[in-house]
Design an enzyme around this catalytic site. Structure first.
Site, PDB file in Angstrom:
ATOM      1  N   ARG A 109       0.561  -1.294   0.072  1.00 16.35           N
ATOM      2  CA  ARG A 109      -0.078  -0.132  -0.050  1.00 16.35           C
ATOM      3  C   ARG A 109       0.926   1.261   0.082  1.00 16.35           C
ATOM      4  NH1 ARG A 109      -2.238  -3.043   3.739  1.00 16.35           N
ATOM      5  NH2 ARG A 109      -3.930  -4.309   3.088  1.00 16.35           N
ATOM      6  N   LYS A 131       3.827  11.955 -10.317  1.00 20.27           N
ATOM      7  CA  LYS A 131       3.013  11.153 -11.288  1.00 20.27           C
ATOM      8  C   LYS A 131       3.687   9.967 -11.537  1.00 20.27           C
ATOM      9  CE  LYS A 131       0.557  14.639 -13.812  1.00 20.27           C
ATOM     10  NZ  LYS A 131       0.173  14.675 -15.233  1.00 20.27           N
ATOM     11  N   GLU A 173      10.799  20.192 -24.232  1.00 22.48           N
ATOM     12  CA  GLU A 173      10.000  20.425 -23.049  1.00 22.48           C
ATOM     13  C   GLU A 173      10.473  21.868 -22.398  1.00 22.48           C
ATOM     14  OE1 GLU A 173       7.410  18.923 -22.044  1.00 22.48           O
ATOM     15  OE2 GLU A 173       7.537  16.723 -23.005  1.00 22.48           O
ATOM     16  N   LYS A 214       8.612  23.821 -12.860  1.00 25.54           N
ATOM     17  CA  LYS A 214       7.745  22.783 -12.757  1.00 25.54           C
ATOM     18  C   LYS A 214       7.338  22.555 -10.988  1.00 25.54           C
ATOM     19  CE  LYS A 214       5.998  18.273 -13.667  1.00 25.54           C
ATOM     20  NZ  LYS A 214       6.059  16.993 -14.283  1.00 25.54           N
ATOM     21  N   GLU A 224      -3.607  17.868  -9.697  1.00 24.62           N
ATOM     22  CA  GLU A 224      -3.976  18.206 -11.122  1.00 24.62           C
ATOM     23  C   GLU A 224      -5.476  18.457 -11.129  1.00 24.62           C
ATOM     24  OE1 GLU A 224      -2.447  15.649 -14.047  1.00 24.62           O
ATOM     25  OE2 GLU A 224      -2.689  16.955 -15.427  1.00 24.62           O
ATOM     26  N   ARG A 229      -1.764  22.931 -13.216  1.00 26.10           N
ATOM     27  CA  ARG A 229      -1.054  21.945 -14.001  1.00 26.10           C
ATOM     28  C   ARG A 229      -1.179  21.935 -15.493  1.00 26.10           C
ATOM     29  NH1 ARG A 229       1.240  17.082  -9.940  1.00 26.10           N
ATOM     30  NH2 ARG A 229       2.608  16.299 -11.526  1.00 26.10           N
ATOM     31  N   ASN A 233       0.514  21.526 -20.389  1.00 22.71           N
ATOM     32  CA  ASN A 233       0.162  20.727 -21.532  1.00 22.71           C
ATOM     33  C   ASN A 233       0.336  21.508 -23.073  1.00 22.71           C
ATOM     34  OD1 ASN A 233      -0.412  18.434 -20.081  1.00 22.71           O
ATOM     35  ND2 ASN A 233      -2.564  18.798 -20.031  1.00 22.71           N
ATOM     36  N   HIS A 236       0.956  19.821 -26.037  1.00 25.33           N
ATOM     37  CA  HIS A 236       0.649  18.149 -25.793  1.00 25.33           C
ATOM     38  C   HIS A 236      -0.645  17.703 -26.437  1.00 25.33           C
ATOM     39  CE1 HIS A 236       4.236  18.733 -23.487  1.00 25.33           C
ATOM     40  NE2 HIS A 236       4.052  17.403 -23.131  1.00 25.33           N
ATOM     41  N   HIS A 240       0.093  14.662 -28.419  1.00 27.18           N
ATOM     42  CA  HIS A 240      -0.232  13.477 -28.165  1.00 27.18           C
ATOM     43  C   HIS A 240      -1.133  12.840 -29.115  1.00 27.18           C
ATOM     44  CE1 HIS A 240      -0.012  14.079 -23.414  1.00 27.18           C
ATOM     45  NE2 HIS A 240       1.062  13.421 -23.850  1.00 27.18           N
ATOM     46  N   HIS A 253       8.582  11.534 -27.769  1.00 25.94           N
ATOM     47  CA  HIS A 253       7.655  12.579 -27.134  1.00 25.94           C
ATOM     48  C   HIS A 253       8.061  13.767 -27.274  1.00 25.94           C
ATOM     49  CE1 HIS A 253       4.808  13.939 -24.503  1.00 25.94           C
ATOM     50  NE2 HIS A 253       5.647  14.524 -23.804  1.00 25.94           N
TER      51      HIS A 253
HETATM   52  N1  NAD Z   1       5.586  11.422 -14.596  1.00 24.99           N
HETATM   53  C1  NAD Z   1       5.504  12.367 -15.223  1.00 24.99           C
HETATM   54  O1  NAD Z   1       5.043  13.558 -14.868  1.00 24.99           O
HETATM   55  C2  NAD Z   1       5.819  12.291 -16.781  1.00 24.99           C
HETATM   56  C3  NAD Z   1       6.384  13.605 -17.246  1.00 24.99           C
HETATM   57  C4  NAD Z   1       6.901  13.548 -18.691  1.00 24.99           C
HETATM   58  C5  NAD Z   1       7.030  12.058 -19.162  1.00 24.99           C
HETATM   59  N2  NAD Z   1       6.755  11.060 -18.698  1.00 24.99           N
HETATM   60  C6  NAD Z   1       7.047   9.741 -19.048  1.00 24.99           C
HETATM   61  O2  NAD Z   1       8.363   9.668 -19.231  1.00 24.99           O
HETATM   62  C7  NAD Z   1       8.653   8.678 -20.386  1.00 24.99           C
HETATM   63  C8  NAD Z   1       9.645   8.943 -21.020  1.00 24.99           C
HETATM   64  O3  NAD Z   1      10.962   9.410 -20.442  1.00 24.99           O
HETATM   65  P1  NAD Z   1      12.327   9.325 -21.323  1.00 24.99           P
HETATM   66  O4  NAD Z   1      12.131  10.014 -22.484  1.00 24.99           O
HETATM   67  O5  NAD Z   1      13.463   9.457 -20.263  1.00 24.99           O
HETATM   68  O6  NAD Z   1      12.426   7.665 -21.620  1.00 24.99           O
HETATM   69  P2  NAD Z   1      13.385   6.340 -21.074  1.00 24.99           P
HETATM   70  O7  NAD Z   1      13.178   6.432 -19.789  1.00 24.99           O
HETATM   71  O8  NAD Z   1      12.745   5.369 -22.186  1.00 24.99           O
HETATM   72  O9  NAD Z   1      14.559   7.073 -21.865  1.00 24.99           O
HETATM   73  C9  NAD Z   1      14.976   7.235 -23.142  1.00 24.99           C
HETATM   74  C10 NAD Z   1      16.260   6.208 -23.442  1.00 24.99           C
HETATM   75  O10 NAD Z   1      17.567   6.799 -22.914  1.00 24.99           O
HETATM   76  C11 NAD Z   1      18.095   5.661 -22.319  1.00 24.99           C
HETATM   77  N3  NAD Z   1      18.683   6.264 -21.163  1.00 24.99           N
HETATM   78  C12 NAD Z   1      18.213   7.060 -20.106  1.00 24.99           C
HETATM   79  N4  NAD Z   1      19.078   7.645 -19.430  1.00 24.99           N
HETATM   80  C13 NAD Z   1      20.444   7.332 -19.896  1.00 24.99           C
HETATM   81  C14 NAD Z   1      21.684   7.776 -19.817  1.00 24.99           C
HETATM   82  N5  NAD Z   1      22.072   8.434 -18.702  1.00 24.99           N
HETATM   83  N6  NAD Z   1      22.672   7.165 -20.659  1.00 24.99           N
HETATM   84  C15 NAD Z   1      22.100   6.192 -21.575  1.00 24.99           C
HETATM   85  N7  NAD Z   1      21.000   5.901 -21.867  1.00 24.99           N
HETATM   86  C16 NAD Z   1      20.051   6.570 -21.096  1.00 24.99           C
HETATM   87  C17 NAD Z   1      17.050   4.738 -21.798  1.00 24.99           C
HETATM   88  O11 NAD Z   1      17.342   3.514 -21.569  1.00 24.99           O
HETATM   89  C18 NAD Z   1      16.001   4.610 -23.032  1.00 24.99           C
HETATM   90  O12 NAD Z   1      16.617   4.055 -23.863  1.00 24.99           O
HETATM   91  C19 NAD Z   1       7.208   8.368 -20.860  1.00 24.99           C
HETATM   92  O13 NAD Z   1       6.885   7.125 -20.479  1.00 24.99           O
HETATM   93  C20 NAD Z   1       6.466   9.435 -20.362  1.00 24.99           C
HETATM   94  O14 NAD Z   1       5.182   9.110 -20.125  1.00 24.99           O
HETATM   95  C21 NAD Z   1       6.285  11.198 -17.359  1.00 24.99           C
HETATM   96 ZN    ZN Z   2       5.665  16.307 -22.255  1.00 29.94          ZN
END
Ligand code: NAD
Ligand code: ZN
Length: 348
Positions: A109, A131, A173, A214, A224, A229, A233, A236, A240, A253
């Site tokens: 939990r 999130k 971003e 942020k 949200e 928040r 977007n 987005h 999206h 993205h």
């Molecule tokens: N929680 C939130 O508020 C929020 C906000 C925006 C995006 N997201 C989520 O984040 C995700 C995308 O994040 P991302 O772009 O970091 O993707 P990711 O975590 O897949 O990383 C991108 C790629 O880079 C690699 N990588 C990451 N750091 C590295 C490093 N230092 N050295 C070498 N390789 C590295 C990873 O293995 C992956 O292949 C999506 O799922 C999205 O929904 C969440």
């Molecule tokens: Zn985004």
């Protein structure tokens, strides 16, 4: 040591844009540290963390934000004897953060977690705000929880191993924060864009500015609910829709968000709401980061319109969108005319 404090309701945690500190994690009174990372990140940086505790390694990529990996991590925690006082430590990009955070939110939990954000997207966006969640076949982030971490590290040095394309896409971003919240920040990004390289003081400053913006918004609207928040977007809604139409493996993205910001700033200009010169400023920024600024094929427009009008935020032929009124300020417009949107998508 300069921490940026994030606040969400009663919770408060430090976001440190600096080298990860093993001692600071060991100082958290946990019964044990349980790491979750992905293969790429662990290959590049695992040695820095290995002494802290056992690690569950997931395959890299969005596909790991799934029920199967969530279950695997939970069973792994249970198998390792994790208890209510264990600390989950996510080491990775947004995928690992969202997954590990959700694992922590649901194990017994809810147990504590901390996040070492290793991608630029995670450092300037995903790691802040609590999130967490995973995807299902029916949609991205369909299952999740708000669960704030107890600490976040964003070490710009970790970005040395990040693939270039991911680095550039995340810049979308940073541009978003400028347009939506801070005109001076957008000007500054235009000035220093040639110097925003890994290891530069400018990059550290860029990450810190995004983290501050942020955390400010999250503090105002942690769950949200108030609409604050939603200002994050910008770009987005169209972004999206483009990702949905393309099926998530063509564009990153940030690349889709770049196209989305250009389209949405164009929509705002045509509605007489936003500044006329913004679309061309955004096109220049897109060019300098080698990011796309158009929709690759006209065939994508009809599935994109479908995605946007089905969007739970939109009702009927009206689409909810965060649009700029001037550089540095945005409003959530609940009822943008779908026809006007379609016209712009055909034109950009
Ligand atoms: N929680 C939130 O508020 C929020 C906000 C925006 C995006 N997201 C989520 O984040 C995700 C995308 O994040 P991302 O772009 O970091 O993707 P990711 O975590 O897949 O990383 C991108 C790629 O880079 C690699 N990588 C990451 N750091 C590295 C490093 N230092 N050295 C070498 N390789 C590295 C990873 O293995 C992956 O292949 C999506 O799922 C999205 O929904 C969440
Ligand atoms: Zn985004």
């Amino acid at each position: 040591v300069t921490a940026i404090w994030a606040k969400a309701g009663a919770e408060r945690y430090a976001v440190r844009v600096e080298k990860f500190d093993v001692a600071a994690v060991q100082a958290i009174d946990a019964s044990g540290v349980m790491l979750i990372s992905d293969e790429n990140v662990w290959n590049a940086h695992g040695s820095e963390f290995r002494g802290l505790g056992p690690c569950c390694i997931v395959p890299p990529g969005e596909k790991s934000k799934c029920v199967a990996q969530w279950e695997r991590c939970l069973e792994w925690l249970a198998g390792q004897g994790a208890d209510r006082r264990s600390l989950v430590l996510a080491v990775g990009g947004g995928v690992v953060g969202d997954l590990a955070g959700f694992v922590a939110a649901t194990y017994m939990r809810g147990i504590r977690w901390a996040n070492v954000a290793t991608s630029l997207l995670a450092q300037l966006d995903a790691a802040i705000g609590g999130k967490t969640g995973i995807d299902t076949a029916h949609g991205k982030n369909l299952v999740g929880a708000f669960h704030q971490p107890v600490a976040v590290w964003c070490n710009p040095e970790h970005l040395r191993s990040l693939p270039e394309r991911h680095f550039r896409a995340a810049m979308a971003e940073a541009i978003k924060y400028g347009v939506a919240l801070d005109a001076g920040f957008l000007n500054w990004q235009e000035e220093v864009r040639g110097r925003l390289t890994v290891g530069s003081p400018q990059l550290t400053r860029l990450i810190k500015t995004c983290v501050r913006l942020k955390t400010r918004i999250v503090a105002q609207d942690p769950m949200e609910r108030s609409g604050r928040r939603a200002l994050l977007n910008f770009g987005h809604t169209v972004g999206h829709a483009l990702e949905t139409a393309l099926g998530y493996d063509e564009l990153l993205h940030g690349e889709a968000v770049m196209v989305g910001m250009i389209a949405e700033s164009e929509i705002a200009a045509q509605l007489g709401l936003g500044p006329k010169e913004l679309p061309s400023r955004l096109r220049d920024l897109a060019d300098s980061w080698e990011l796309p600024h158009k929709i690759a094929s006209a065939r994508l427009i009809s599935p994109m319109m479908e995605a946007m009008t089905r969007d739970k935020k939109g009702t009927g032929k009206r689409i909810a969108m965060t649009l700029p009124t001037e550089v540095g300020s945005c409003v959530l417009v609940p009822d943008v005319d779908a026809e006007a949107v379609q016209r712009v998508l055909r034109g950009i």
